[in-house]
Motif scaffolding. Structure first.
Motif, PDB file in Angstrom:
ATOM      1  N   SER A 153       0.826  -1.205   0.000  1.00 18.65           N
ATOM      2  CA  SER A 153       0.000   0.000   0.000  1.00 18.65           C
ATOM      3  C   SER A 153       0.862   1.257   0.000  1.00 18.65           C
ATOM      4  CB  SER A 153      -0.948   0.006   1.206  1.00 18.65           C
ATOM      5  OG  SER A 153      -2.044  -0.861   0.998  1.00 18.65           O
ATOM      6  N   VAL A 154       1.984   1.211   0.722  1.00 20.09           N
ATOM      7  CA  VAL A 154       2.909   2.352   0.717  1.00 20.09           C
ATOM      8  C   VAL A 154       3.390   2.622  -0.696  1.00 20.09           C
ATOM      9  CG1 VAL A 154       5.193   3.136   1.437  1.00 20.09           C
ATOM     10  CG2 VAL A 154       3.650   2.120   3.110  1.00 20.09           C
ATOM     11  N   TYR A 155       3.810   1.581  -1.389  1.00 18.79           N
ATOM     12  CA  TYR A 155       4.314   1.793  -2.743  1.00 18.79           C
ATOM     13  C   TYR A 155       3.213   2.320  -3.665  1.00 18.79           C
ATOM     14  CZ  TYR A 155       6.225   1.113  -7.346  1.00 18.79           C
ATOM     15  OH  TYR A 155       6.639   1.335  -8.634  1.00 18.79           O
ATOM     16  N   LYS A 156       2.005   1.781  -3.529  1.00 23.55           N
ATOM     17  CA  LYS A 156       0.918   2.201  -4.409  1.00 23.55           C
ATOM     18  C   LYS A 156       0.535   3.660  -4.191  1.00 23.55           C
ATOM     19  CE  LYS A 156      -1.175  -2.376  -5.049  1.00 23.55           C
ATOM     20  NZ  LYS A 156      -2.405  -3.179  -4.864  1.00 23.55           N
ATOM     21  N   VAL A 157       0.680   4.158  -2.966  1.00 25.24           N
ATOM     22  CA  VAL A 157       0.364   5.560  -2.720  1.00 25.24           C
ATOM     23  C   VAL A 157       1.559   6.455  -3.052  1.00 25.24           C
ATOM     24  CG1 VAL A 157       1.047   5.839  -0.279  1.00 25.24           C
ATOM     25  CG2 VAL A 157      -1.012   6.973  -1.116  1.00 25.24           C
ATOM     26  N   TRP A 158       2.771   5.906  -2.949  1.00 21.31           N
ATOM     27  CA  TRP A 158       4.002   6.644  -3.220  1.00 21.31           C
ATOM     28  C   TRP A 158       4.214   6.917  -4.702  1.00 21.31           C
ATOM     29  CZ3 TRP A 158       8.901   8.422  -1.453  1.00 21.31           C
ATOM     30  CH2 TRP A 158       9.947   8.296  -2.359  1.00 21.31           C
ATOM     31  N   PHE A 159       4.025   5.880  -5.535  1.00 16.55           N
ATOM     32  CA  PHE A 159       4.434   5.990  -6.931  1.00 16.55           C
ATOM     33  C   PHE A 159       3.721   7.108  -7.694  1.00 16.55           C
ATOM     34  CE2 PHE A 159       4.453   4.852 -11.432  1.00 16.55           C
ATOM     35  CZ  PHE A 159       5.828   4.789 -11.642  1.00 16.55           C
ATOM     36  N   PRO A 160       2.394   7.270  -7.570  1.00 18.53           N
ATOM     37  CA  PRO A 160       1.755   8.367  -8.305  1.00 18.53           C
ATOM     38  C   PRO A 160       2.262   9.755  -7.886  1.00 18.53           C
ATOM     39  CG  PRO A 160       0.132   6.776  -7.574  1.00 18.53           C
ATOM     40  CD  PRO A 160       1.406   6.428  -6.874  1.00 18.53           C
ATOM     41  N   LEU A 161       2.796   9.864  -6.681  1.00 16.17           N
ATOM     42  CA  LEU A 161       3.298  11.152  -6.200  1.00 16.17           C
ATOM     43  C   LEU A 161       4.720  11.437  -6.650  1.00 16.17           C
ATOM     44  CD1 LEU A 161       2.017  10.974  -2.505  1.00 16.17           C
ATOM     45  CD2 LEU A 161       0.962  12.169  -4.425  1.00 16.17           C
ATOM     46  N   THR A 162       5.477  10.403  -6.942  1.00 14.57           N
ATOM     47  CA  THR A 162       6.909  10.579  -7.220  1.00 14.57           C
ATOM     48  C   THR A 162       7.337  10.068  -8.576  1.00 14.57           C
ATOM     49  OG1 THR A 162       7.493   8.428  -6.271  1.00 14.57           O
ATOM     50  CG2 THR A 162       7.388  10.313  -4.752  1.00 14.57           C
ATOM     51  N   ARG A 163       6.602   9.110  -9.135  1.00 10.29           N
ATOM     52  CA  ARG A 163       6.992   8.395 -10.357  1.00 10.29           C
ATOM     53  C   ARG A 163       8.339   7.711 -10.181  1.00 10.29           C
ATOM     54  NH1 ARG A 163       2.168   8.006 -11.909  1.00 10.29           N
ATOM     55  NH2 ARG A 163       3.005   7.004 -13.798  1.00 10.29           N
ATOM     56  N   ARG A 164       8.660   7.323  -8.961  1.00 11.88           N
ATOM     57  CA  ARG A 164       9.926   6.663  -8.676  1.00 11.88           C
ATOM     58  C   ARG A 164       9.672   5.348  -7.937  1.00 11.88           C
ATOM     59  NH1 ARG A 164      11.247  11.548  -6.181  1.00 11.88           N
ATOM     60  NH2 ARG A 164      11.701  10.444  -4.232  1.00 11.88           N
ATOM     61  N   TRP A 165      10.609   4.414  -8.117  1.00 11.21           N
ATOM     62  CA  TRP A 165      10.564   3.145  -7.404  1.00 11.21           C
ATOM     63  C   TRP A 165      10.825   3.374  -5.916  1.00 11.21           C
ATOM     64  CZ3 TRP A 165       8.799  -1.508  -8.163  1.00 11.21           C
ATOM     65  CH2 TRP A 165       9.260  -2.565  -7.363  1.00 11.21           C
ATOM     66  N   LEU A 166      10.266   2.534  -5.082  1.00  5.77           N
ATOM     67  CA  LEU A 166      10.521   2.559  -3.648  1.00  5.77           C
ATOM     68  C   LEU A 166      10.791   1.133  -3.207  1.00  5.77           C
ATOM     69  CD1 LEU A 166      10.479   4.465  -1.078  1.00  5.77           C
ATOM     70  CD2 LEU A 166       8.208   3.503  -0.642  1.00  5.77           C
ATOM     71  N   ASP A 167      12.002   0.850  -2.741  1.00  2.00           N
ATOM     72  CA  ASP A 167      12.336  -0.488  -2.283  1.00  2.00           C
ATOM     73  C   ASP A 167      11.669  -0.776  -0.940  1.00  2.00           C
ATOM     74  OD1 ASP A 167      13.911  -1.329  -4.414  1.00  2.00           O
ATOM     75  OD2 ASP A 167      15.695  -0.369  -3.606  1.00  2.00           O
ATOM     76  N   PHE A 168      11.513  -2.067  -0.635  1.00  6.05           N
ATOM     77  CA  PHE A 168      10.903  -2.462   0.630  1.00  6.05           C
ATOM     78  C   PHE A 168      11.656  -1.871   1.824  1.00  6.05           C
ATOM     79  CE2 PHE A 168       9.281  -6.094  -1.955  1.00  6.05           C
ATOM     80  CZ  PHE A 168       7.943  -5.939  -1.678  1.00  6.05           C
TER      81      PHE A 168
END
Length: 239
Positions: A153-168
């Motif tokens: 859920s963190v990644y799904k909310v993060w990506f539209p805001l940053t357009r960047r990958w987020l590692d676990f």
């Protein structure tokens, strides 16, 4: 049940089974899954039925919903949303962009991770240490799977805001077993939302009917109306 975890401004629709006959898709969507196996086609179609129903509740258009960069679903202009699917569950959550900045949802079976190496991949040392304590405080929840879901859920909310990958390992999760909430502390610079740098996210979770569900909704900050100015043009404090 997912609507219990989201603000009232979010339209959420869920399904616990695929229809006997696969729902009709837009030609663009059909082309996207032309070579997919039947299981993938069914989950792809059902979750889009949920998403279009959620959009319809908000007066949104009926349009193709195609995976874009890194698989993130594309939404019509003026809307934000998230989809999830696992065995026996499909769901979509949609909101107007004027109400929410971003939303992320995830569902998982309430059972241990299938491969032990997965936990080492997704969990920070402090998170692994916390899992044992969570298990003693409340039984009946696969805490390691819930940790995985929260990070999804963190990644799904993060990506539209940053357009960047987020590692676990770039977000640290702290789960409250009693309140049904969790916090995600970003270990990399967070996105700027409405002029404010976000250090992390807060979310909600539940365990019910063999499922674990996590959600994060980033509500748009209300605009601050301009205050009165003094004779020199400076802003005056208003009591």
């Amino acid at each position: 049940m997912i609507e219990e975890l989201l603000p009232p401004s979010v339209a959420a629709v869920e399904a616990f089974a695929d229809p006997a006959e696969p729902p009709a898709l837009f030609p663009e969507e059909e082309r996207h899954i032309a070579r997919a196996v039947d299981k993938r086609r069914r989950e792809f179609a059902t979750v889009r039925v949920c998403a279009r129903a959620a959009l319809e509740r908000l007066g949104g258009p009926r349009v193709p919903l195609l995976p874009g960069e890194r698989g993130a679903p594309g939404w019509p202009d003026g809307f934000v949303g998230s989809m999830t699917h696992c065995h026996g569950y499909r769901a979509a959550a949609v909101a107007r962009a004027g109400d929410l900045v971003s939303v992320g949802i995830d569902a998982e079976p309430n059972e241990p991770l299938r491969e032990r190496g997965v936990l080492d991949t997704i969990a920070l040392p402090g998170e692994r240490a916390a899992l044992a304590g969570l298990a003693t405080r409340r039984t009946g929840v696969s805490w390691e799977r819930l940790l995985f879901s929260a990070k999804e859920s963190v990644y799904k909310v993060w990506f539209p805001l940053t357009r960047r990958w987020l590692d676990f390992e770039e977000a640290a999760i702290d789960i409250d077993p009693d309140a049904g909430t969790f916090t995600a502390r970003l270990l990399v610079p967070g996105p700027e939302v409405d002029g404010v740098r976000m250090p992390g996210f807060t979310g909600r979770w539940l365990a019910r009917d063999g499922l674990l569900i996590t959600t994060i909704a980033v509500v748009r900050r209300p605009a601050v109306p301009p205050g009165p100015r003094d004779a020199d043009g400076g802003r005056r404090a208003v009591a």
